[in-house]
Design an enzyme around this catalytic site. Sequence first.
Site, PDB file in Angstrom:
ATOM      1  CE  LYS A   1      -3.872   1.913   2.693  1.00  0.00           C
ATOM      2  NZ  LYS A   1      -4.712   1.697   3.905  1.00  0.00           N
TER       3      LYS A   1
ATOM      4  CB  SER B   1      -8.058   3.260   3.153  1.00  0.00           C
ATOM      5  OG  SER B   1      -7.160   2.768   4.135  1.00  0.00           O
TER       6      SER B   1
ATOM      7  CB  SER C   1      -8.126   0.515   6.097  1.00  0.00           C
ATOM      8  OG  SER C   1      -8.861   1.694   6.283  1.00  0.00           O
TER       9      SER C   1
END
Length: 437
Positions: free
Chosen positions: A67, A142, A166
Site C-alpha cells: 500500500k 482504504s 481498512s
Amino acid sequence: MRAMRLIPPPDSREEIAQRLQVIANHQHLNAILGVNPDAMAIAEQCYQLRRAGSPIGPLHGVPLIVKDNIACASWPITLGCKGLTALRAVSDARVIQRLREAGAIILARANMSEFAFDVRSRSSLGGDVRNPLQPALTAGGSSGGSAAAVATGMADAALGTDTGGSIRIPCSYTGLVGLRPAYRRDMLDGVAPLSLSKDTVGPMAHCVRDAALLHAIMHGKKPIEPERLQLNSVRFGVIHALEGEESAQRRVWHHALDKLRGAGATLIDIELPILADVKLQKCLSLSEFQVAINGWLALQQNGPSSLQSLVSSGEYLAEFSPLLEQMLEVNSLKTPQWLSGRHFQRRLYQAIRHAAEQERIDVLLYPTVSRHPINLEKMPPGIAPELAAISGLPALTLPCGVMKNGLPVGMELLATTRDEHFLLSLALACENVLHAF
C-alpha cells in the site's frame, strides 16, 4: 486445508514476469500506482542465488504488493494524493526491511483511499479501485488496491494498513484473509499516519497460513505454523447485533455458523451493551491527523511542509475538503474530544475482556461488514470493524461463504487477548471447516 501460496518460486525471473503481465492486463481495476522498475533485476539476483544454493530466506523471490502509505526506500510514497507525488521515501519502513531480509521482492505500490480516509479506495492519483469480482463495484478501502491486486494474482499477498477496518473491509469484499494485528506503536516506523492511537499494518493473503507467515516475518519472529486446534475445545461469542439486515448475507452467515457448530464448536450468543456507545464515537483521526501528518511531513523530502500547505495547493480529492478543513481546526492533542476518545478505548477493551471472562469466551465472532457495495461509492460497513480498531485487540477476517450474486461474505474473529498466534490458529481451524472461497 487451503494450500500456502507464499512459497519461493523455482525461477523468480519467470514469476516476476508473469506477475507484471497480470498487472498490465488489469489496469482497468486501478489497483496499482507504480511498479518497481528494478523488479526484473532483483528477480535475476534471486535466481542466481538459488542456483548457487544460497537462498535468502522463507520469501526468497516471492513478489509482494505494498500500500502506498508504507515507505520503500527511494520510491514515491504518495498516499494516493496528487499533492504528494514529489515525495520519495528516505528509507524502508521497518516491516519492508524485514520482508526484504526474508527475500521478498516488493513488486508494486498499491492504490488506496486518499490519505487512508475512506472505506472506498478512491484517490486523486489513481481513481477508484474496482472489485475484481465485479468491476462495477468498489473494492473497499482504504487498502482496496492491495486487496484487488491479490485477488487478481498480481501477487499472492500484500500489505495494507488498518485504522478503522481498512484491511478487513476490502478483504471481506474480495474474498481474502486479512489480519489487523494488535496495536503496537513501534511497528509503524515508516508508515504514514492517520491516527496515532489506532493505526496498524498487516498482511492480506489468500489463506490463513500465508497471513501467519507474513505476520511473523514483519514482527521479526521466526515463522511458526499455526497450531492445529480442534473446534470442540473452542467457545465462540457470537454478536448477532452486528449481522446487519442483508438477507443474502444473513443466510450465508448462519450457514457458516452451522458448519462451525457441526464441527464441535460451542457458540454462545453475546450481547455487548457498549455497542450503543461505539455507534456514537467520533473517529480519533479527526483529533490526531493534523498533528500526525505534520510530524511525518517534516521528515520527508520534496513534499509540502504541512497539512495546511497541502490543502492550500488544492491537489487532492475535492470531496475531502470539508473533512480536511475540520481536521485543520485541531492542531494539538489532549483536547477534550481526544481525551474522551482515548478513555473510550480503555472502556471498550475492558468491556470485551469482561464479557470474555464472564462467559469463558475464546474469541468474538460476527460478519466483517453489515452491508456490501452496490456501486463505486462507499457503503458504510457498520460498527463491527471498529471493535478491534478502538480496543486495540487483534482481529482477522476470512471468507465464510458466497452470496448468490457472487460476492463473498467475511467472518471476523476478534481476539479477547493480544495473542495473534492463538487467533491465527483458531482462524486456520475455521478456514478448514468452512472451505468458503
